[in-house]
Design an enzyme around this catalytic site. Sequence first.
Site, PDB file in Angstrom:
ATOM      1  N   HIS A  72       0.842  -1.194   0.000  1.00  0.00           N
ATOM      2  CA  HIS A  72       0.000   0.000   0.000  1.00  0.00           C
ATOM      3  C   HIS A  72       0.880   1.247   0.000  1.00  0.00           C
ATOM      4  O   HIS A  72       1.732   1.412   0.866  1.00  0.00           O
ATOM      5  CB  HIS A  72      -0.916   0.009   1.228  1.00  0.00           C
ATOM      6  CG  HIS A  72      -2.126  -0.869   1.074  1.00  0.00           C
ATOM      7  ND1 HIS A  72      -3.292  -0.676   1.769  1.00  0.00           N
ATOM      8  CD2 HIS A  72      -2.342  -1.946   0.273  1.00  0.00           C
ATOM      9  CE1 HIS A  72      -4.176  -1.597   1.423  1.00  0.00           C
ATOM     10  NE2 HIS A  72      -3.615  -2.382   0.521  1.00  0.00           N
ATOM     11  N   TYR A 201      -9.325   5.297   7.638  1.00  0.00           N
ATOM     12  CA  TYR A 201      -9.494   5.600   9.061  1.00  0.00           C
ATOM     13  C   TYR A 201     -10.469   6.769   9.139  1.00  0.00           C
ATOM     14  O   TYR A 201     -10.175   7.861   8.629  1.00  0.00           O
ATOM     15  CB  TYR A 201      -8.169   6.011   9.700  1.00  0.00           C
ATOM     16  CG  TYR A 201      -7.155   4.902   9.847  1.00  0.00           C
ATOM     17  CD1 TYR A 201      -6.963   4.271  11.070  1.00  0.00           C
ATOM     18  CD2 TYR A 201      -6.378   4.485   8.768  1.00  0.00           C
ATOM     19  CE1 TYR A 201      -6.023   3.267  11.222  1.00  0.00           C
ATOM     20  CE2 TYR A 201      -5.443   3.481   8.901  1.00  0.00           C
ATOM     21  CZ  TYR A 201      -5.266   2.870  10.131  1.00  0.00           C
ATOM     22  OH  TYR A 201      -4.339   1.870  10.270  1.00  0.00           O
ATOM     23  N   PRO A 293      -4.734   0.092  18.681  1.00  0.00           N
ATOM     24  CA  PRO A 293      -4.440  -0.315  17.304  1.00  0.00           C
ATOM     25  C   PRO A 293      -4.570   0.786  16.268  1.00  0.00           C
ATOM     26  O   PRO A 293      -4.287   0.553  15.093  1.00  0.00           O
ATOM     27  CB  PRO A 293      -5.475  -1.426  17.052  1.00  0.00           C
ATOM     28  CG  PRO A 293      -6.595  -1.119  17.999  1.00  0.00           C
ATOM     29  CD  PRO A 293      -5.952  -0.515  19.210  1.00  0.00           C
ATOM     30  N   LYS A 297       0.674  -0.176  15.172  1.00  0.00           N
ATOM     31  CA  LYS A 297       2.044  -0.276  15.674  1.00  0.00           C
ATOM     32  C   LYS A 297       2.328  -1.514  16.523  1.00  0.00           C
ATOM     33  O   LYS A 297       3.485  -1.782  16.842  1.00  0.00           O
ATOM     34  CB  LYS A 297       2.374   0.974  16.522  1.00  0.00           C
ATOM     35  CG  LYS A 297       2.490   2.246  15.714  1.00  0.00           C
ATOM     36  CD  LYS A 297       3.682   2.197  14.790  1.00  0.00           C
ATOM     37  CE  LYS A 297       3.660   3.312  13.772  1.00  0.00           C
ATOM     38  NZ  LYS A 297       3.685   2.846  12.395  1.00  0.00           N
ATOM     39  N   TYR A 386       3.521   6.545  10.155  1.00  0.00           N
ATOM     40  CA  TYR A 386       2.725   5.387   9.749  1.00  0.00           C
ATOM     41  C   TYR A 386       3.591   4.326   9.071  1.00  0.00           C
ATOM     42  O   TYR A 386       3.451   3.129   9.350  1.00  0.00           O
ATOM     43  CB  TYR A 386       1.606   5.829   8.808  1.00  0.00           C
ATOM     44  CG  TYR A 386       0.527   4.778   8.613  1.00  0.00           C
ATOM     45  CD1 TYR A 386      -0.486   4.614   9.543  1.00  0.00           C
ATOM     46  CD2 TYR A 386       0.533   3.949   7.495  1.00  0.00           C
ATOM     47  CE1 TYR A 386      -1.474   3.651   9.380  1.00  0.00           C
ATOM     48  CE2 TYR A 386      -0.449   2.978   7.316  1.00  0.00           C
ATOM     49  CZ  TYR A 386      -1.454   2.837   8.266  1.00  0.00           C
ATOM     50  OH  TYR A 386      -2.417   1.874   8.100  1.00  0.00           O
TER      51      TYR A 386
END
Length: 395
Positions: A72, A201, A293, A297, A386
């Site tokens: 991704h 998200y 979550p 991580k 990220y």
Amino acid sequence: MKTQVAIIGAGPSGLLLGQLLHKAGIDTVIVERQTPDYVLGRIRAGVLEQGTVDMLREAGVAQRMDAEGLVHEGVELLMGGKRVRIDLKALTGGKTVMVYGQTEVTRDLMAARAASGAPIIYSADQVQPHDMKGAQPYLTYEKDGRQHRIDCDYIAGCDGFHGVARKSIPEEVLTHYEREYPFGWLGLLSDTPPVNHELIYGQHERGFVLCSQRSLTRSRYYLQVPLSDKVEDWSDERFWNELKARLPAEVAADLVTGPALEKSIAPLRSYVVEPMQYGKLFLVGDAAHIVPPTGAKGLNLAASDVCYLYRILVKVYREGRTELLEKYSELALRRVWKGERFSWFMTNLLHDFGEQQDAWEHKMQQADREHFLNSHAGLVNIAENYVGLPYEEVC
């Protein structure tokens, strides 16, 4: 039995450490209190940082991941109905993440352990480390009604938050840092195609939502729910209807629903213990830290612990650099706290805290959302965290 490194726990961190050390010519024994099927039955995250991917390749267990995993290059944030794509690759100088389920990582590592012939003991009861500050630490455990002992040079505690490793350290030498959040995540796993090619998200007035995936045919979705909710309160139909209500109309229109393969509610918490070592016992992964979550991580921080401990132990056995052992906790914790900060930040940014949040905190939350979605520097900050911050050199 004698070995060089005894590893408590056959989850992904214990198996990865064992595989890396085995390839480096360092003997290990892994002791696990559960059965292999139980270990594989744990449903966990599936977003791997570049550093974790590199570690799996170094361990020689990446063939299936590279064939089936999904690279991704971006991720979407949804706030106030506005969709913002964060171009991870462009904002970080080419870094990406890999979507590949933790269950599959564990399966690959189990297969590698079996192929290596290195010992792994499942269904071990009453596992206990001893003499961790002494010259000769050892493990004891019970199996099939008999007591067993493993003498070793070092012990790696990879046995999770509820494991014995951390509990074996005298409480007076530990400092615990913890934050619990006033909500949980209701997760549903289904054999349906993902609603979007990248993760979403989402912040919504009804609560946080995450559209994740394990493959092109398996999806994982999450809803923020009160801690008082129970799984049996949520039928599949209710879950899918609520998910659609929290998504933009164009996304909800593409949602393919289906029966749940698994459904569960997980409370969110942040937790760190310091130090992460006691004599010749080293804590790895969830034995030392838990993250919400939201920042993806958990497994990645465990992999970074493995990286530091593995590189230190290789230098100890090959170069006699025993002074590096005292650096493990310091090195690991610096990266742990950065991961904790990012997970805490993302959790605060995207969730509805309701009455737990005062007017000032609500305004600060709104200001953060405005800044990070409308600032190039803000997007870079999210993207760099990220995909994963770089590891420090062990020297």
